[in-house]
Design a protein around this motif. Structure first.
Motif: not given
Length: 148
Positions: A34-36, A64-65, A82-85
Motif C-alpha cells: 500500500f502506498d501510504y 505520509s501516514r 494516527v500520528k507518525l509513530t
C-alpha cells in the motif's frame, strides 16, 4: 441497500480464496504494497483513492501516514489521530504478521492461516463448568465457577 444482501452475496460468491489466504493478503498488502504517501484507504471506492484528490476536494492535509476515508462522510479522515509513530508501529505489525506466517508455513501461508483460523474445540475446563440459567448474550453462555 435497505437490508437487501443479494448484491453482497453475489460479490462474495466470486471469491475463491480461503479466509486464511485473504488474511495473509491483507497483511502483505498493508505491510508491503500500500502506498501510504499517495493513497488513502476507501471502502466506498473499493480500493485506494488519491490523497491529492482528497486534498483538492475535501481539504485533507498532506502527510505520509495512514489515511482512511469515512465511507459516509467522505470529507473525514477517520485515521487522522494516527500520528507518525503509531503509523510506523501499525505498518511494522502488518509486516511482522506477514513474515511470521510466511516463515511458519514455509511459503504455504494459506495452510498455516487455515489452521490458525479453525474453530478450536472447547477447552476441558468448560466441560466441567456448571451452566448458569439466565440471559444469553449472542452465542455466549454464562458459566458458574469451576467445581474443583
Amino acid at each position: 441497500p435497505n437490508g437487501d444482501r443479494s448484491a453482497l452475496q453475489k460479490f462474495a460468491s466470486r471469491n475463491s480464496e480461503s479466509t486464511g489466504q485473504l488474511l495473509a493478503a491483507f497483511f502483505r498488502y498493508f505491510g508491503c504494497e500500500f502506498d501510504y504517501v499517495n493513497d488513502a484507504v476507501s471502502i466506498r471506492a473499493g480500493g485506494p483513492v488519491s490523497k491529492l484528490v482528497k486534498a483538492e476536494e475535501d481539504c485533507w492535509t498532506a502527510h505520509s501516514r495512514l489515511s482512511i476515508e469515512d465511507p459516509f462522510e467522505t470529507w473525514y479522515d477517520v485515521a487522522h489521530p494516527v500520528k507518525l509513530t503509531r503509523h510506523e508501529w501499525i505498518r511494522k505489525e502488518h509486516l511482522r504478521a506477514y513474515t511470521m506466517l510466511t516463515e511458519a508455513g514455509g511459503g504455504d501461508i494459506g495452510g498455516v492461516l487455515e489452521r490458525i483460523c479453525e474453530i478450536a474445540p472447547a477447552p476441558a475446563f468448560l466441560e466441567r463448568a456448571t451452566p448458569v440459567t439466565g440471559p444469553v448474550v449472542g452465542d455466549v453462555r454464562a458459566v458458574a465457577p469451576l467445581k474443583l
